[in-house]
Design a protein around this motif. Sequence first.
Motif, PDB file in Angstrom:
ATOM      1  N   TRP A 124       0.805  -1.206   0.000  1.00 36.95           N
ATOM      2  CA  TRP A 124       0.000   0.000   0.000  1.00 36.95           C
ATOM      3  C   TRP A 124       0.849   1.272   0.000  1.00 36.95           C
ATOM      4  O   TRP A 124       0.436   2.289  -0.569  1.00 36.95           O
ATOM      5  CB  TRP A 124      -0.980  -0.005   1.172  1.00 36.95           C
ATOM      6  N   VAL A 125       2.031   1.266   0.613  1.00 34.97           N
ATOM      7  CA  VAL A 125       2.843   2.489   0.561  1.00 34.97           C
ATOM      8  C   VAL A 125       3.384   2.708  -0.853  1.00 34.97           C
ATOM      9  O   VAL A 125       3.587   3.854  -1.275  1.00 34.97           O
ATOM     10  CB  VAL A 125       3.986   2.493   1.604  1.00 34.97           C
ATOM     11  N   VAL A 126       3.606   1.618  -1.605  1.00 36.31           N
ATOM     12  CA  VAL A 126       3.989   1.763  -3.015  1.00 36.31           C
ATOM     13  C   VAL A 126       2.798   2.267  -3.821  1.00 36.31           C
ATOM     14  O   VAL A 126       2.941   3.130  -4.699  1.00 36.31           O
ATOM     15  CB  VAL A 126       4.519   0.426  -3.586  1.00 36.31           C
ATOM     16  N   VAL A 127       1.609   1.743  -3.514  1.00 40.45           N
ATOM     17  CA  VAL A 127       0.391   2.206  -4.196  1.00 40.45           C
ATOM     18  C   VAL A 127       0.192   3.706  -3.971  1.00 40.45           C
ATOM     19  O   VAL A 127      -0.249   4.429  -4.873  1.00 40.45           O
ATOM     20  CB  VAL A 127      -0.846   1.417  -3.713  1.00 40.45           C
ATOM     21  N   LEU A 128       0.513   4.188  -2.770  1.00 42.15           N
ATOM     22  CA  LEU A 128       0.394   5.620  -2.484  1.00 42.15           C
ATOM     23  C   LEU A 128       1.174   6.434  -3.519  1.00 42.15           C
ATOM     24  O   LEU A 128       0.685   7.443  -4.038  1.00 42.15           O
ATOM     25  CB  LEU A 128       0.927   5.938  -1.087  1.00 42.15           C
ATOM     26  N   ALA A 129       2.379   5.997  -3.828  1.00 39.61           N
ATOM     27  CA  ALA A 129       3.210   6.711  -4.800  1.00 39.61           C
ATOM     28  C   ALA A 129       2.634   6.617  -6.208  1.00 39.61           C
ATOM     29  O   ALA A 129       2.603   7.604  -6.956  1.00 39.61           O
ATOM     30  CB  ALA A 129       4.636   6.148  -4.773  1.00 39.61           C
ATOM     31  N   VAL A 130       2.184   5.430  -6.577  1.00 38.47           N
ATOM     32  CA  VAL A 130       1.605   5.230  -7.912  1.00 38.47           C
ATOM     33  C   VAL A 130       0.377   6.117  -8.103  1.00 38.47           C
ATOM     34  O   VAL A 130       0.230   6.810  -9.126  1.00 38.47           O
ATOM     35  CB  VAL A 130       1.239   3.749  -8.122  1.00 38.47           C
ATOM     36  N   GLU A 131      -0.521   6.102  -7.125  1.00 40.59           N
ATOM     37  CA  GLU A 131      -1.765   6.863  -7.247  1.00 40.59           C
ATOM     38  C   GLU A 131      -1.518   8.369  -7.137  1.00 40.59           C
ATOM     39  O   GLU A 131      -2.171   9.164  -7.821  1.00 40.59           O
ATOM     40  CB  GLU A 131      -2.762   6.415  -6.170  1.00 40.59           C
ATOM     41  N   ALA A 132      -0.597   8.790  -6.272  1.00 41.60           N
ATOM     42  CA  ALA A 132      -0.281  10.217  -6.148  1.00 41.60           C
ATOM     43  C   ALA A 132       0.265  10.759  -7.461  1.00 41.60           C
ATOM     44  O   ALA A 132      -0.085  11.872  -7.883  1.00 41.60           O
ATOM     45  CB  ALA A 132       0.734  10.435  -5.030  1.00 41.60           C
ATOM     46  N   THR A 133       1.092   9.957  -8.135  1.00 35.49           N
ATOM     47  CA  THR A 133       1.639  10.373  -9.424  1.00 35.49           C
ATOM     48  C   THR A 133       0.553  10.432 -10.490  1.00 35.49           C
ATOM     49  O   THR A 133       0.506  11.372 -11.292  1.00 35.49           O
ATOM     50  CB  THR A 133       2.752   9.398  -9.869  1.00 35.49           C
ATOM     51  N   ALA A 134      -0.344   9.441 -10.493  1.00 33.25           N
ATOM     52  CA  ALA A 134      -1.442   9.419 -11.468  1.00 33.25           C
ATOM     53  C   ALA A 134      -2.356  10.624 -11.282  1.00 33.25           C
ATOM     54  O   ALA A 134      -2.760  11.276 -12.250  1.00 33.25           O
ATOM     55  CB  ALA A 134      -2.227   8.121 -11.329  1.00 33.25           C
ATOM     56  N   GLY A 135      -2.682  10.928 -10.030  1.00 27.63           N
ATOM     57  CA  GLY A 135      -3.529  12.085  -9.752  1.00 27.63           C
ATOM     58  C   GLY A 135      -2.839  13.383 -10.120  1.00 27.63           C
ATOM     59  O   GLY A 135      -3.469  14.309 -10.653  1.00 27.63           O
ATOM     60  N   ALA A 136      -1.525  13.465  -9.852  1.00 26.79           N
ATOM     61  CA  ALA A 136      -0.768  14.674 -10.158  1.00 26.79           C
ATOM     62  C   ALA A 136      -0.733  14.957 -11.659  1.00 26.79           C
ATOM     63  O   ALA A 136      -0.789  16.120 -12.087  1.00 26.79           O
ATOM     64  CB  ALA A 136       0.657  14.543  -9.623  1.00 26.79           C
ATOM     65  N   LYS A 137      -0.674  13.902 -12.469  1.00 29.69           N
ATOM     66  CA  LYS A 137      -0.663  14.085 -13.925  1.00 29.69           C
ATOM     67  C   LYS A 137      -1.960  14.725 -14.405  1.00 29.69           C
ATOM     68  O   LYS A 137      -1.959  15.615 -15.262  1.00 29.69           O
ATOM     69  CB  LYS A 137      -0.456  12.726 -14.620  1.00 29.69           C
ATOM     70  N   ILE A 138      -3.076  14.268 -13.859  1.00 25.53           N
ATOM     71  CA  ILE A 138      -4.378  14.828 -14.241  1.00 25.53           C
ATOM     72  C   ILE A 138      -4.471  16.287 -13.800  1.00 25.53           C
ATOM     73  O   ILE A 138      -4.879  17.166 -14.577  1.00 25.53           O
ATOM     74  CB  ILE A 138      -5.522  14.004 -13.621  1.00 25.53           C
ATOM     75  N   LEU A 139      -4.090  16.553 -12.564  1.00 26.76           N
ATOM     76  CA  LEU A 139      -4.193  17.912 -12.032  1.00 26.76           C
ATOM     77  C   LEU A 139      -3.251  18.874 -12.753  1.00 26.76           C
ATOM     78  O   LEU A 139      -3.591  20.037 -12.993  1.00 26.76           O
ATOM     79  CB  LEU A 139      -3.892  17.901 -10.529  1.00 26.76           C
ATOM     80  N   GLU A 140      -2.066  18.404 -13.130  1.00 24.04           N
ATOM     81  CA  GLU A 140      -1.129  19.252 -13.872  1.00 24.04           C
ATOM     82  C   GLU A 140      -1.699  19.611 -15.240  1.00 24.04           C
ATOM     83  O   GLU A 140      -1.490  20.718 -15.747  1.00 24.04           O
ATOM     84  CB  GLU A 140       0.213  18.540 -14.032  1.00 24.04           C
ATOM     85  N   GLY A 141      -2.450  18.658 -15.837  1.00 22.28           N
ATOM     86  CA  GLY A 141      -3.088  18.939 -17.122  1.00 22.28           C
ATOM     87  C   GLY A 141      -4.125  20.043 -17.021  1.00 22.28           C
ATOM     88  O   GLY A 141      -4.335  20.809 -17.963  1.00 22.28           O
TER      89      GLY A 141
END
Length: 475
Positions: A99-116
């Motif tokens: 789950w701590v690895v998932v935190l990084a994966v999901e935070a990056t995925a969300g950041a890509k959308i928000l940066e767009g």
Amino acid sequence: MTPGSGLQAGLKNRHLTMIAIGGVIGAGLFVGSSSGIATAGPGILLSYALVGTLVVLVMRMLGEMSAANPTSGSFSAHADRALGRWAGFSIGWLYWFFWVVVLAVEATAGAKILEGWIPAVPQWGWALIVMAVLTATNLVSVGSYGEFEFWFAGIKVVAIGAFIVVGLLAIFGVLPGVHADKASFGNLTSHGGFLPHGPGAILTGVLLVVFSFMGSEIATLAAGESEDPQKAVTKSTNSIIWRIGVFYLGSILVVVSLLPWNDPSIAKDGSYVAALNSLGIAHAGEIMNFIVLTSVLSCLNSGLYTASRMAFSLGQRGDAPKAFARTTSRGVPLAAILASVLFGFVAVFFNYKFPDSVFLFLVNSSGAVALFVWLVICFSQLRMRRIIQREAPEKLVVKMWLYPYLTWATAALIVFVLGYMLTDTKGESSGRTTVLLSVLVAALVVAVAVIKEKVVGRRPVSAAEAEPVDKVSVG
């Protein structure tokens, strides 16, 4: 309640209901389904059905144990009692690692959308903001986590429900104002057949979809902080069939019926965006981005909660620093949350700094943990059923079907899937790489557990563990 006295029953029934429903809807369903459709065609429905059946059976076993003894450690605590301290230690830490690895994966995925949407803030900045906000939410109280998850999950549920209804109306030709020329159940068989790449593609599809189901077990961890743990677990376990049937099979059926499975737009835009575009729905991409972002935030929120509660349980059992088992006056395991999010931040850093080396190793080495967890649940249930029958048979309010035969069959199917993954050798994140690295990490954790037990010795039985199965507390 004084600081350090344990978790509180801060989750309401509506929170648990939505956590249970939303827990089976991961961002992977929206993002990863297109690759599964390309691999297996309409036959991906059989892949989802096979994995869905596996999850239903595993959740039934977990529901049986958790209804009898709700605890924040869920399957880790059950494995500790049924198989030995080494098992509870190992699967607990592996699950926390996942789950701590998932935190990084999901935070990056969300950041890509928000940066767009707002490019003025860099992607790493958005990842930091998202992690910080959800950390603050989890630190306030379990009720605030439950409230955020209630709305996050609610948006996912409403979105998929609306997608299925609108899609079916289009398929049956009764959606006013929409001309979906390609929409038809005939798409299931008219483009190379139901299995255009042969029956073997079903198993390949299984490898692609199995990890999108991770999270189904969160409701059993959260039940320990609910008003009525036994009722919450029972309700969650009994509803898993229709939840998977509607949200996974139902929505994928709509996608492959609205469009031919080999339509280029599915690979280009993603399965759900392509389906919405085929209906002429304006801004389909942005709508789906919003839904995916909601799913990402939900996964982050639940991931941090789940990792911290597993760390709390490990601390209670002496398998993690004692500070992890201490709670604030609001019943929040402060140290467990901060430690989990700290490692999440470290993983995010690796994702930006060393994406193709360190972070790729983290992702691959945690990839098969879901299957390891399910396998441990199977073996724990085989033993725990006998313990519960002996100590408190009235607590068997949820029973695994056809025990022990179906439990053994489920375990055999999980081993088969792991074995089949070893035949997948394509790419840096191949099934073989994932299994081998996950086994390596698991072996190291088990070795630590065995050495720790031999050096430190068996810990004395705590007051909580000494209680009979029928005396359950949420603390």
